[in-house]
Design a protein around this motif. Sequence first.
Motif, PDB file in Angstrom:
ATOM      1  N   THR A  26      56.978  24.207 -17.897  1.00  0.00           N
ATOM      2  CA  THR A  26      58.207  23.492 -18.269  1.00  0.00           C
ATOM      3  C   THR A  26      57.818  22.435 -19.306  1.00  0.00           C
ATOM      4  N   VAL A  27      58.826  21.959 -20.039  1.00  0.00           N
ATOM      5  CA  VAL A  27      58.546  20.910 -21.025  1.00  0.00           C
ATOM      6  C   VAL A  27      57.996  19.641 -20.339  1.00  0.00           C
ATOM      7  N   PRO A  28      58.584  19.185 -19.211  1.00  0.00           N
ATOM      8  CA  PRO A  28      57.991  17.999 -18.556  1.00  0.00           C
ATOM      9  C   PRO A  28      56.515  18.190 -18.176  1.00  0.00           C
ATOM     10  N   GLN A  29      56.121  19.423 -17.828  1.00  0.00           N
ATOM     11  CA  GLN A  29      54.701  19.652 -17.511  1.00  0.00           C
ATOM     12  C   GLN A  29      53.841  19.503 -18.774  1.00  0.00           C
ATOM     13  N   ALA A  30      54.347  19.992 -19.910  1.00  0.00           N
ATOM     14  CA  ALA A  30      53.604  19.855 -21.171  1.00  0.00           C
ATOM     15  C   ALA A  30      53.508  18.373 -21.542  1.00  0.00           C
ATOM     16  N   GLU A  31      54.594  17.648 -21.328  1.00  0.00           N
ATOM     17  CA  GLU A  31      54.586  16.215 -21.638  1.00  0.00           C
ATOM     18  C   GLU A  31      53.592  15.476 -20.739  1.00  0.00           C
ATOM     19  N   ALA A  32      53.497  15.943 -19.486  1.00  0.00           N
ATOM     20  CA  ALA A  32      52.556  15.304 -18.557  1.00  0.00           C
ATOM     21  C   ALA A  32      51.116  15.486 -19.055  1.00  0.00           C
ATOM     22  N   LEU A  33      50.808  16.649 -19.611  1.00  0.00           N
ATOM     23  CA  LEU A  33      49.452  16.856 -20.166  1.00  0.00           C
ATOM     24  C   LEU A  33      49.197  15.854 -21.285  1.00  0.00           C
ATOM     25  N   ASP A  34      50.204  15.670 -22.142  1.00  0.00           N
ATOM     26  CA  ASP A  34      50.063  14.712 -23.249  1.00  0.00           C
ATOM     27  C   ASP A  34      49.817  13.304 -22.707  1.00  0.00           C
ATOM     28  N   VAL A  35      50.581  12.943 -21.677  1.00  0.00           N
ATOM     29  CA  VAL A  35      50.435  11.596 -21.093  1.00  0.00           C
ATOM     30  C   VAL A  35      49.042  11.422 -20.485  1.00  0.00           C
ATOM     31  N   MET A  36      48.513  12.508 -19.908  1.00  0.00           N
ATOM     32  CA  MET A  36      47.166  12.442 -19.315  1.00  0.00           C
ATOM     33  C   MET A  36      46.098  12.311 -20.397  1.00  0.00           C
TER      34      MET A  36
END
Length: 210
Positions: free
Chosen positions: A89-99
């Motif tokens: 999902t897009v939120p999961q991709a964003e979470a990788l970026d945040v990490m």
Amino acid sequence: MNLILLGAPGAGKGTQAEVICDTLKIPAISTGNILREAVKNGTELGLKAKEYMESGNLVPDEVVIGLLKERIAQDDCKNGYVLDGFPRTVPQAEALDVMGVVIDKVIDIEVADEAIQKRLSGRRVCEDCGASYHVDYKPSAVEGKCDKCGGKTVQRKDDHPDTIKDRLNVYHEQTEPLKDYYSKTGKLVIVEGQEDVKDTTALTLKAVEA
Ligand code: AMP
């Protein structure tokens, strides 16, 4: 090198992840395998995930993001990894970026829905070691028995025809937007899935090396 394999369920991400992992000597991380193991062992994570998985839905983002974060913090991930089935999902991709995870390449394996239906409905997996077979394209030597470990081969609950349709809908609605997400970063490489898995593998390796 950190890689992501994108694609519909049954597009062959798992097989390609194994090849990349053998070639680059980095681990392949499948959130689906981690979740299935948790369900099998009846852990807290498994209890949370079971219903979503069996009905063909996605496990909530906060659950998978948490487990992925823990997994990539392990020692064997120091030199990179291949993500198979994450993000979805897009939120999961964003979470990788945040990490702060830097992704080198996103390889999207494209396979038409009709072919996916055929592949998944004929798929059989070993209950013990997870090896994957297909009743027509890659049968085990003895029907119902794993060639590798002798375990019983079964159909995954989520590989039943009705659930496959649901999983494909979920893929188109929630996961496919990731192509756009990563194409904007210039990291997306498209591999057209071929009928013969060896041909897809050749294209994937070319994409990794390019
Ligand atoms: P897979 O083996 O990758 O097809 O995953 C099997 C099932 O596990 C999926 O249909 C989802 O229910 C769940 N799952 C695996 N990875 C994720 C993810 N990144 N986000 C949400 N659910 C997931």
